[in-house]
Design an enzyme around this catalytic site. Sequence first.
Site, PDB file in Angstrom:
ATOM      1  N   MET A  44       0.851  -1.188   0.000  1.00 54.20           N
ATOM      2  CA  MET A  44       0.000   0.000   0.000  1.00 54.20           C
ATOM      3  C   MET A  44       0.883   1.232   0.000  1.00 54.20           C
ATOM      4  SD  MET A  44      -2.311   1.409   3.226  1.00 54.20           S
ATOM      5  CE  MET A  44      -3.921   0.706   2.858  1.00 54.20           C
TER       6      MET A  44
ATOM      7  N   ASP B 269       0.171   5.660  -1.572  1.00 48.57           N
ATOM      8  CA  ASP B 269      -0.655   6.864  -1.495  1.00 48.57           C
ATOM      9  C   ASP B 269      -2.152   6.616  -1.311  1.00 48.57           C
ATOM     10  OD1 ASP B 269       1.811   7.748  -2.345  1.00 48.57           O
ATOM     11  OD2 ASP B 269       1.099   8.582  -4.230  1.00 48.57           O
TER      12      ASP B 269
ATOM     13  N   ASP C 280      -1.110  12.335 -10.615  1.00 50.37           N
ATOM     14  CA  ASP C 280      -1.791  12.558  -9.338  1.00 50.37           C
ATOM     15  C   ASP C 280      -2.867  13.643  -9.408  1.00 50.37           C
ATOM     16  OD1 ASP C 280       0.253  10.822  -8.627  1.00 50.37           O
ATOM     17  OD2 ASP C 280       1.462  12.381  -7.676  1.00 50.37           O
TER      18      ASP C 280
ATOM     19  N   GLU D  69       4.567  16.002  -5.972  1.00 48.82           N
ATOM     20  CA  GLU D  69       3.569  14.959  -6.166  1.00 48.82           C
ATOM     21  C   GLU D  69       2.315  15.272  -5.356  1.00 48.82           C
ATOM     22  OE1 GLU D  69       5.736  10.877  -7.281  1.00 48.82           O
ATOM     23  OE2 GLU D  69       5.877  11.336  -5.136  1.00 48.82           O
TER      24      GLU D  69
END
Length: 500
Positions: A43, A45, A171, A225
């Site tokens: 896992m 973001d 993103d 990001e």
Amino acid sequence: MDRQQTEISHSIERANRYIEENRAAVAPLYRNHYHAVPPIGWMNDPNGFIQYQGAYHLFYQFHPYDAKWGPMHWGHMKSTDLTHWEDLPVALAPDQAYDRFGCFSGSAIEKDGKLYLLYTGVTEADEAGIHYQVQCLAVSEDGVHFEKVQHNPVIPAAALPEGASPIDFRDPKLFEHDGMFYAVIASKTEEGTGQVLLYESADLLDWRFSSVFLKGTKEQGIMWECPDFFTLDGKDCLIFSPMQWPEEGNDYQNLNASLLAIGKVDWATNQFHPESFQELDHGLDYYAPQSLEDDLGRRICIAWMQNWGRNFPTDELGHGWTGSMTIPRQLKLEDGKLKQYPIAASLTEGESPETIGAFYLEDGVAVLPGIEGERGLLQLKIDVSAVERMEIRLRENEQESTLVFYDRMMNELGIDRSKSGIMINGEEATPLSCRKVALPTMVQWLLLDIFLDSSSIEVFEGNGDAVLSTNVYPTEPASGISFRCSGKAVIEQAAFMPIA
């Protein structure tokens, strides 16, 4: 990775079948109990954090087949209270030419009762071997099963402005403003700096480039990001996670940080003008936060409680999983200053622990009755007006402990995991095992809410002025909690509430 992607045909069905067949083999030793964790695999973001049809939905970057980063899927879970999470089927798999090398991070929005996901697809290689990053859309009528739209990619690399890299374009975070849909998207310039681009759409399908929303300088990192734009208490806010933002005193010591910029958008030019920057978390493990506004009007933020460039013990030990999210926290601006408060009320509902009060400690060490545990909430109110240094040792055994400390002269709150257990190493030039933050005003009372879970410690300063989130991996059972001080301290209140 190229060979793996070529040889394996990914699908949602394959991923869900693998999870059900293998999740029982995951080792439980360090798995957090009241944080969002993957059922198996990797896992990172948080994605698509949204309240939809009466529940909080959390998607996340997910590699089900290994505890290492790999071909990115979107995992999915939901909660009604932000503390107890129910796993749902995988939402996205890299099964199309435009996302064959990964369904990277993105966000969610509701339109006409349907749930839409806008995410970054990493394409198959072109003749030159280049994988482009493009923005893609998927839609669901039930919030669980998603179909990718035929228009994909809805924002191709050709829609980039001049000077923006087509291989670092990712993103997207959706929001609405004046009847239009917008997306802030992270980008890298040809000069090797970070920037945030703004795109707009009337229907989520047809998008056009609007502006360079915010452009970084060479002194502000090499890539940004996970941008997130919202308005909070009348101020425009932009969260993003830069790589290699320069260190400033106690701030930005993690090589990959997470920042809040407070400022103002000029909607005539669609550009964001920052007035201040600040680090969101002064612990060792916090990255890629994403937020939502719920039906109570709360701005709630959650983040990946890890950091890039570090070793991951649960992978190294073969436990079959890696990664956890932080406790969700509410963001507020009070007199223009950021305040952060944990959202974890339901964890301790019905608990009435015995509270230790008025314990005096002078140049010594103390263990308080009933104050111990590996998982739970430790609440403290300590008079530190005559203290030189106050220490709380957590997850303590004969050889190991994690140190939370307050330095009166410097007015600093800190956390030190150098003796916590398994060593965590990073890419920082100087090995980093301790971080601290200066509190904005000198305090008489040190108020702390400290959340302990199987492999994490999150320290919330009670006035909302600081948070420190850190992973720890004791090698032996470690439930001890002790107090040490130089000078005179009065532990006015101490309570420990176990959390199963």
